[in-house]
Design a protein around this motif. Sequence first.
Motif, mmCIF file in Angstrom:
data_model
loop_
_atom_site.group_PDB
_atom_site.id
_atom_site.type_symbol
_atom_site.label_atom_id
_atom_site.label_comp_id
_atom_site.label_asym_id
_atom_site.label_seq_id
_atom_site.Cartn_x
_atom_site.Cartn_y
_atom_site.Cartn_z
ATOM 1 N N THR A 8 0.848 -1.203 0.000
ATOM 2 C CA THR A 8 0.000 0.000 0.000
ATOM 3 C C THR A 8 0.877 1.245 0.000
ATOM 4 N N LEU A 9 0.373 2.303 -0.577
ATOM 5 C CA LEU A 9 1.097 3.566 -0.544
ATOM 6 C C LEU A 9 1.176 4.078 0.893
ATOM 7 N N LYS A 10 2.322 4.685 1.245
ATOM 8 C CA LYS A 10 2.436 5.257 2.585
ATOM 9 C C LYS A 10 1.467 6.421 2.738
ATOM 10 N N PRO A 11 1.014 6.667 3.972
ATOM 11 C CA PRO A 11 0.125 7.808 4.181
ATOM 12 C C PRO A 11 0.841 9.087 3.737
ATOM 13 N N GLU A 64 11.907 -10.320 2.415
ATOM 14 C CA GLU A 64 13.073 -9.970 1.596
ATOM 15 C C GLU A 64 12.652 -9.756 0.136
ATOM 16 N N MET A 65 11.710 -10.609 -0.343
ATOM 17 C CA MET A 65 11.190 -10.416 -1.705
ATOM 18 C C MET A 65 10.556 -9.039 -1.851
ATOM 19 N N CYS A 66 9.816 -8.632 -0.803
ATOM 20 C CA CYS A 66 9.156 -7.324 -0.835
ATOM 21 C C CYS A 66 10.196 -6.207 -0.907
ATOM 22 N N GLU A 67 11.227 -6.320 -0.066
ATOM 23 C CA GLU A 67 12.261 -5.283 -0.032
ATOM 24 C C GLU A 67 12.960 -5.157 -1.378
ATOM 25 N N LYS A 68 13.199 -6.321 -2.012
ATOM 26 C CA LYS A 68 14.010 -6.317 -3.232
ATOM 27 C C LYS A 68 13.205 -6.098 -4.502
ATOM 28 N N LEU A 69 11.947 -6.531 -4.515
ATOM 29 C CA LEU A 69 11.214 -6.479 -5.781
ATOM 30 C C LEU A 69 9.788 -5.950 -5.673
ATOM 31 N N LEU A 70 9.034 -6.456 -4.683
ATOM 32 C CA LEU A 70 7.582 -6.252 -4.747
ATOM 33 C C LEU A 70 7.133 -4.855 -4.345
ATOM 34 N N ALA A 71 7.879 -4.229 -3.429
ATOM 35 C CA ALA A 71 7.456 -2.912 -2.954
ATOM 36 C C ALA A 71 8.554 -1.884 -3.183
ATOM 37 N N ASN A 72 8.154 -0.673 -3.443
ATOM 38 C CA ASN A 72 9.097 0.441 -3.469
ATOM 39 C C ASN A 72 9.036 1.075 -2.085
ATOM 40 N N THR A 73 10.000 0.719 -1.241
ATOM 41 C CA THR A 73 9.883 1.076 0.185
ATOM 42 C C THR A 73 10.048 2.571 0.438
ATOM 43 N N VAL A 74 10.402 3.330 -0.592
ATOM 44 C CA VAL A 74 10.450 4.786 -0.415
ATOM 45 C C VAL A 74 9.024 5.330 -0.255
ATOM 46 N N ILE A 75 8.104 4.782 -1.037
ATOM 47 C CA ILE A 75 6.741 5.319 -1.007
ATOM 48 C C ILE A 75 5.684 4.288 -0.600
ATOM 49 N N GLU A 76 6.104 3.034 -0.431
ATOM 50 C CA GLU A 76 5.106 1.999 -0.146
ATOM 51 C C GLU A 76 5.417 1.208 1.133
ATOM 52 N N ASN A 77 4.376 0.812 1.813
ATOM 53 C CA ASN A 77 4.474 -0.130 2.921
ATOM 54 C C ASN A 77 4.061 -1.510 2.436
ATOM 55 N N TYR A 78 4.551 -2.549 3.110
ATOM 56 C CA TYR A 78 4.062 -3.876 2.764
ATOM 57 C C TYR A 78 3.733 -4.653 4.034
ATOM 58 N N ARG A 79 2.870 -5.655 3.874
ATOM 59 C CA ARG A 79 2.450 -6.487 5.000
ATOM 60 C C ARG A 79 2.435 -7.921 4.501
ATOM 61 N N VAL A 80 3.047 -8.820 5.233
ATOM 62 C CA VAL A 80 3.142 -10.219 4.811
ATOM 63 C C VAL A 80 2.358 -11.096 5.782
ATOM 64 N N GLU A 81 1.505 -11.965 5.239
ATOM 65 C CA GLU A 81 0.836 -12.989 6.066
ATOM 66 C C GLU A 81 1.167 -14.347 5.472
ATOM 67 N N ILE A 82 1.400 -15.319 6.344
ATOM 68 C CA ILE A 82 1.682 -16.672 5.874
ATOM 69 C C ILE A 82 0.517 -17.590 6.241
#
Lengths: 84, 84
Positions: A8-11, A64-82
Amino acid sequence: MKAKVHVTLKPGVLDPQGKAIAHALEALGFDGVADVRQGKYIEIDLKDGSGDGGAGAAEARVSEMCEKLLANTVIENYRVEIDS
Amino acid sequence: MKAKVHVTLKPGVLDPQGKAIAHALEALGFDGVADVRQGKYIEIDLKDGSGDGGAGAAEARVSEMCEKLLANTVIENYRVEIDS
């Protein structure tokens, strides 16, 4: 094992796509919509044999996948559920 | 009141975007990824005064938004959750 990732985009980050949805809903006659934000939802099917350590290790790997590929951590947050 | 909507491709519908993510993850050295499916995640902020009947009515309204705008029900499923 299945991993569910929400990106999701950061607030505070402008979301023109969400704004477009909000305007379209208004044009369709849906009132009462204050704001819309659009994000991404990604389901990753992990091979059962892969890695060891169960859900904790899987969560770390998917983060780690999110950090490297799935999310742009400058402007996006991510949440992982297993889901095991 | 906040509505969270997940829009996902129906099983059997080809997902080239998901395939691209799976290949990219493999190229980055993440093995053990069997499949990736990408969907949309939409957060709708509903005005508190709007409509009456609480969560049930809100859910019906948001489901109608999905049918009319947010999801292509020929190829996509949607899921609505209401956070009060």
